[in-house]
Design an enzyme around this catalytic site. Sequence first.
Site, PDB file in Angstrom:
ATOM      1  N   ASP A  45      34.012  36.746  44.910  1.00 28.48           N
ATOM      2  CA  ASP A  45      34.431  37.954  45.641  1.00 28.48           C
ATOM      3  C   ASP A  45      35.232  38.878  44.720  1.00 28.48           C
ATOM      4  O   ASP A  45      35.653  39.969  45.130  1.00 28.48           O
ATOM      5  CB  ASP A  45      35.183  37.624  46.934  1.00 28.48           C
ATOM      6  CG  ASP A  45      36.462  36.856  46.711  1.00 28.48           C
ATOM      7  OD1 ASP A  45      36.756  36.503  45.558  1.00 28.48           O
ATOM      8  OD2 ASP A  45      37.186  36.600  47.702  1.00 28.48           O
ATOM      9  N   SER A  46      35.369  38.483  43.441  1.00 31.50           N
ATOM     10  CA  SER A  46      35.896  39.415  42.438  1.00 31.50           C
ATOM     11  C   SER A  46      34.995  40.640  42.341  1.00 31.50           C
ATOM     12  O   SER A  46      35.363  41.639  41.724  1.00 31.50           O
ATOM     13  CB  SER A  46      36.004  38.729  41.067  1.00 31.50           C
ATOM     14  OG  SER A  46      34.811  38.049  40.746  1.00 31.50           O
ATOM     15  N   GLU A 182      43.220  28.168  39.273  1.00 32.41           N
ATOM     16  CA  GLU A 182      43.452  29.492  38.678  1.00 32.41           C
ATOM     17  C   GLU A 182      44.932  29.688  38.358  1.00 32.41           C
ATOM     18  O   GLU A 182      45.804  29.554  39.225  1.00 32.41           O
ATOM     19  CB  GLU A 182      42.974  30.599  39.645  1.00 32.41           C
ATOM     20  CG  GLU A 182      43.217  31.991  39.055  1.00 32.41           C
ATOM     21  CD  GLU A 182      42.360  33.094  39.630  1.00 32.41           C
ATOM     22  OE1 GLU A 182      41.629  32.862  40.609  1.00 32.41           O
ATOM     23  OE2 GLU A 182      42.414  34.213  39.080  1.00 32.41           O
TER      24      GLU A 182
HETATM   25  O1  KIV Z   1      35.995  35.605  42.674  1.00 31.44           O
HETATM   26  C1  KIV Z   1      36.019  35.093  41.549  1.00 31.44           C
HETATM   27  O2  KIV Z   1      35.469  35.616  40.572  1.00 31.44           O
HETATM   28  C2  KIV Z   1      36.744  33.846  41.378  1.00 31.44           C
HETATM   29  C3  KIV Z   1      36.949  33.337  39.980  1.00 31.44           C
HETATM   30  C4  KIV Z   1      38.027  34.104  39.324  1.00 31.44           C
HETATM   31  C5  KIV Z   1      37.227  31.886  39.927  1.00 31.44           C
HETATM   32  O3  KIV Z   1      37.183  33.281  42.323  1.00 31.44           O
END
Ligand code: KIV
Length: 257
Positions: A45-46, A182
Amino acid sequence: MPKISLKKLNFLKKNKIGISALTSYDASFAKLADNCGIDIILVGDSLGEVIQGNPNTHSVTMNDMCYHTKIVSKAIKKAFLIADMPKNSYKTKNQALKNAKKLVAKNMADMVKIEFQEKDVEIVEHLISHNILVCSHIGILPQTIKNKSDYKKIGKTRSEANRLINEAMLIEKLGSQMLIVECIDEQVAKIISEKLYIPTIGIGSGKSCDGQIRVIYDIFEISFNGVPGFLKSKNKKLNPMKIILEKYITNTNKYKI
Ligand code: KIV
């Protein structure tokens, strides 16, 4: 080469062979990562930040996740595919199951990921009892953080370290098959990785996890909200994407004259 299974990922952990993981959100980058031999692709969700240009991940919807998971899953052949459950998509166990099913439907994702908090015990149990593979995410939880500037390493104090270690052990006991850690203290990440049987995949948590995950745009140093400190190259001029683009622009100008 056959598709990477959870069994293979557990084998890599057991034999101390590093597991490589990257996020992808579109067909071209996903195909590139897959062809390069990445073990895991996460449709994170990044995408709220790097694709949509928002300050955080909070606005990402289930529709967004289904759209990106579908196009990535069609583009890859080998990588194990994880899809994020976005904020507010797993508030109750029934809502979580309904939404998780959308992400794993029609052979899209192999596993879903949730940002684990104490209240999510029954969510994990419920998904697992319905044969959904679950990756839990601990440490810094982007769904609870407004801006990149709020990121800070956690697990430095004894009480925080114990909380994280106990949380990780609980998550394994609940049946989660993978753990993302994280931005936690390297020593704590090491202890967790040694204690757990399931693979631990780290980001900003040092070298001792069973694998590493990065946001693909961070690797190319083009992420919309900037690149995490632990990834920034010293010489900004060396950014490969910038070099290619600048060359293209220079050449285009040449053709005009
Ligand atoms: O949403 C994402 O990209 C993540 C990663 C940073 C692990 O959760």
